[in-house]
Design a protein around this motif. Structure first.
Motif, PDB file in Angstrom:
ATOM      1  N   LEU A  78       0.808  -1.209   0.000  1.00 21.56           N
ATOM      2  CA  LEU A  78       0.000   0.000   0.000  1.00 21.56           C
ATOM      3  C   LEU A  78       0.846   1.266   0.000  1.00 21.56           C
ATOM      4  CD1 LEU A  78      -2.946  -0.788   2.411  1.00 21.56           C
ATOM      5  CD2 LEU A  78      -3.118  -0.194  -0.015  1.00 21.56           C
ATOM      6  N   GLN A  79       0.399   2.230  -0.792  1.00 15.10           N
ATOM      7  CA  GLN A  79       1.029   3.539  -0.851  1.00 15.10           C
ATOM      8  C   GLN A  79      -0.005   4.584  -0.455  1.00 15.10           C
ATOM      9  OE1 GLN A  79       2.660   3.977  -4.832  1.00 15.10           O
ATOM     10  NE2 GLN A  79       3.684   1.977  -4.751  1.00 15.10           N
ATOM     11  N   MET A  80       0.486   5.757  -0.045  1.00 17.82           N
ATOM     12  CA  MET A  80      -0.438   6.815   0.389  1.00 17.82           C
ATOM     13  C   MET A  80      -1.422   7.161  -0.727  1.00 17.82           C
ATOM     14  SD  MET A  80       0.465   7.268   3.468  1.00 17.82           S
ATOM     15  CE  MET A  80      -0.332   8.777   3.964  1.00 17.82           C
ATOM     16  N   LYS A  81      -0.966   7.110  -1.964  1.00 16.10           N
ATOM     17  CA  LYS A  81      -1.838   7.464  -3.094  1.00 16.10           C
ATOM     18  C   LYS A  81      -2.972   6.461  -3.309  1.00 16.10           C
ATOM     19  CE  LYS A  81       0.863   5.106  -6.686  1.00 16.10           C
ATOM     20  NZ  LYS A  81       1.598   5.260  -7.955  1.00 16.10           N
ATOM     21  N   ASP A  82      -2.915   5.305  -2.610  1.00 19.81           N
ATOM     22  CA  ASP A  82      -3.998   4.329  -2.727  1.00 19.81           C
ATOM     23  C   ASP A  82      -5.204   4.697  -1.860  1.00 19.81           C
ATOM     24  OD1 ASP A  82      -1.525   1.673  -2.750  1.00 19.81           O
ATOM     25  OD2 ASP A  82      -2.400   2.792  -4.432  1.00 19.81           O
ATOM     26  N   SER A  83      -5.070   5.735  -1.031  1.00 22.52           N
ATOM     27  CA  SER A  83      -6.213   6.218  -0.256  1.00 22.52           C
ATOM     28  C   SER A  83      -7.278   6.720  -1.226  1.00 22.52           C
ATOM     29  CB  SER A  83      -5.792   7.359   0.685  1.00 22.52           C
ATOM     30  OG  SER A  83      -4.956   6.880   1.707  1.00 22.52           O
ATOM     31  N   ALA A  84      -8.419   6.025  -1.240  1.00 21.11           N
ATOM     32  CA  ALA A  84      -9.462   6.320  -2.218  1.00 21.11           C
ATOM     33  C   ALA A  84     -10.673   5.461  -1.879  1.00 21.11           C
ATOM     34  CB  ALA A  84      -8.987   5.991  -3.641  1.00 21.11           C
ATOM     35  N   SER A  85     -11.735   5.637  -2.660  1.00 23.53           N
ATOM     36  CA  SER A  85     -12.896   4.754  -2.563  1.00 23.53           C
ATOM     37  C   SER A  85     -12.791   3.705  -3.653  1.00 23.53           C
ATOM     38  CB  SER A  85     -14.182   5.572  -2.713  1.00 23.53           C
ATOM     39  OG  SER A  85     -15.320   4.750  -2.562  1.00 23.53           O
ATOM     40  N   TYR A  86     -13.131   2.453  -3.324  1.00 22.88           N
ATOM     41  CA  TYR A  86     -13.049   1.352  -4.284  1.00 22.88           C
ATOM     42  C   TYR A  86     -14.463   0.822  -4.505  1.00 22.88           C
ATOM     43  CZ  TYR A  86      -8.107   1.846  -3.807  1.00 22.88           C
ATOM     44  OH  TYR A  86      -6.830   2.372  -3.827  1.00 22.88           O
ATOM     45  N   LEU A  87     -14.874   0.835  -5.749  1.00 21.69           N
ATOM     46  CA  LEU A  87     -16.243   0.516  -6.118  1.00 21.69           C
ATOM     47  C   LEU A  87     -16.312  -0.841  -6.799  1.00 21.69           C
ATOM     48  CD1 LEU A  87     -17.135   3.942  -7.828  1.00 21.69           C
ATOM     49  CD2 LEU A  87     -17.239   3.372  -5.410  1.00 21.69           C
ATOM     50  N   CYS A  88     -17.167  -1.689  -6.290  1.00 28.37           N
ATOM     51  CA  CYS A  88     -17.448  -2.992  -6.899  1.00 28.37           C
ATOM     52  C   CYS A  88     -18.676  -2.805  -7.781  1.00 28.37           C
ATOM     53  CB  CYS A  88     -17.721  -4.007  -5.797  1.00 28.37           C
ATOM     54  SG  CYS A  88     -18.266  -5.625  -6.343  1.00 28.37           S
ATOM     55  N   ALA A  89     -18.641  -3.318  -9.004  1.00 29.79           N
ATOM     56  CA  ALA A  89     -19.766  -3.147  -9.929  1.00 29.79           C
ATOM     57  C   ALA A  89     -20.023  -4.449 -10.669  1.00 29.79           C
ATOM     58  CB  ALA A  89     -19.485  -2.022 -10.920  1.00 29.79           C
ATOM     59  N   VAL A  90     -21.287  -4.823 -10.769  1.00 24.69           N
ATOM     60  CA  VAL A  90     -21.677  -6.048 -11.464  1.00 24.69           C
ATOM     61  C   VAL A  90     -22.386  -5.677 -12.765  1.00 24.69           C
ATOM     62  CG1 VAL A  90     -23.171  -8.076 -11.362  1.00 24.69           C
ATOM     63  CG2 VAL A  90     -21.868  -7.373  -9.339  1.00 24.69           C
ATOM     64  N   ARG A  91     -22.007  -6.341 -13.844  1.00 27.70           N
ATOM     65  CA  ARG A  91     -22.636  -6.100 -15.136  1.00 27.70           C
ATOM     66  C   ARG A  91     -23.696  -7.160 -15.376  1.00 27.70           C
ATOM     67  NH1 ARG A  91     -18.511  -5.882 -19.719  1.00 27.70           N
ATOM     68  NH2 ARG A  91     -18.584  -8.146 -19.514  1.00 27.70           N
ATOM     69  N   ASP A  92     -24.880  -6.708 -15.842  1.00 24.78           N
ATOM     70  CA  ASP A  92     -25.938  -7.673 -16.115  1.00 24.78           C
ATOM     71  C   ASP A  92     -25.911  -8.092 -17.585  1.00 24.78           C
ATOM     72  OD1 ASP A  92     -28.635  -5.165 -16.110  1.00 24.78           O
ATOM     73  OD2 ASP A  92     -27.161  -5.682 -17.642  1.00 24.78           O
ATOM     74  N   ASN A  93     -26.891  -8.882 -17.974  1.00 26.72           N
ATOM     75  CA  ASN A  93     -26.884  -9.417 -19.341  1.00 26.72           C
ATOM     76  C   ASN A  93     -27.236  -8.366 -20.393  1.00 26.72           C
ATOM     77  OD1 ASN A  93     -26.116 -11.999 -18.507  1.00 26.72           O
ATOM     78  ND2 ASN A  93     -28.228 -12.526 -18.005  1.00 26.72           N
ATOM     79  N   ASP A  94     -27.695  -7.189 -19.962  1.00 29.98           N
ATOM     80  CA  ASP A  94     -27.942  -6.069 -20.882  1.00 29.98           C
ATOM     81  C   ASP A  94     -26.777  -5.085 -20.889  1.00 29.98           C
ATOM     82  OD1 ASP A  94     -31.404  -6.068 -19.904  1.00 29.98           O
ATOM     83  OD2 ASP A  94     -30.457  -6.973 -21.672  1.00 29.98           O
TER      84      ASP A  94
END
Lengths: 109, 112
Positions: A78-94
């Motif tokens: 880990l580096q200081m620049k990794d401070s952030a929000s991490y978003l998980c996203a699921v793609r549907d069949n469309d």
């Protein structure tokens, strides 16, 4: 619809490893994405999994288990620049993405 | 190659006013999307388009309209602004539906 859960916040020390979990319940699945978003900025693409297993990209890795509806993002050295929000996203069949609320990671010296 | 650009960056509207959020991409992407992001709520899809002349509703389309007359542009229209539309709006694009999405810098909108 999609139900995507991830922890709200995590804190870790510089140089350490952090694992961000994401669980999902979906009406259709066609891939899982991880995005990084620094405060006040746009999300940027980190990784993508559509098959079970681990995808490695430098210090970042992402894992997927479709049968368990589970993914994790692993951040190493880990580096200081990794401070952030991490978003998980699921793609549907469309080909539409549904996002989790995001996990705010704070890296401390 | 500017990627995805959005204007304006910030805007304050009074209740009942209307405005258009502009989005342009220069990557010749077919798919374009509008999201809103509220604190602690994640990104919600408002509208999307799979190509010029084709648009469809996302998860939260009420109070918004879109058009896609060209491949490059995908404007989002708010007709009667309400406080519930206070949010950060992101436009995104992808070459194909299965590709990664590229996001614009966002528009921060406040309705008072």
């Amino acid at each position: 619809g999609q139900n995507i859960d991830q922890p709200t916040e995590m804190t870790a020390t510089e140089g350490a490893i952090v694992q961000i979990n994401c669980t999902y319940q979906t009406s259709g699945f066609n891939g899982l994405f991880w995005y990084q978003q620094h405060a006040g900025e746009a999300p940027t693409f980190l990784s993508y999994n559509v098959l079970d297993g681990l995808e490695e990209k430098g210090r970042f890795s992402s894992f997927l288990s479709r049968s368990k509806g589970y993914s994790y993002l692993l951040l190493k050295e880990l580096q200081m620049k990794d401070s952030a929000s991490y978003l998980c996203a699921v793609r549907d069949n469309d080909y539409k993405l549904s996002f989790g609320a995001g996990t705010t990671v704070t890296v401390r010296a | 190659n500017a990627g995805v650009t959005q204007t304006p960056k910030f805007r304050i509207l009074k209740i009942g006013q209307s405005m258009t959020l502009q989005c342009t991409q220069d990557m010749n992407h077919n798919y374009m999307y509008w999201y809103r992001q509220d604190p602690g709520m994640g990104l919600k899809l408002i509208y999307y388009s799979v190509g010029a002349g084709i648009t469809d509703k996302g998860e939260v389309p009420n109070g918004y309209n879109v058009s896609r007359s060209t491949t490059e542009d995908f404007p989002l229209r708010l007709e009667l602004a309400a406080p519930s539309q206070t949010s950060v709006y992101f436009c995104a694009s992808s070459l194909r539906g299965e590709g990664e999405q590229y996001f614009g810098p966002g528009t921060r909108l406040t309705v008072t």
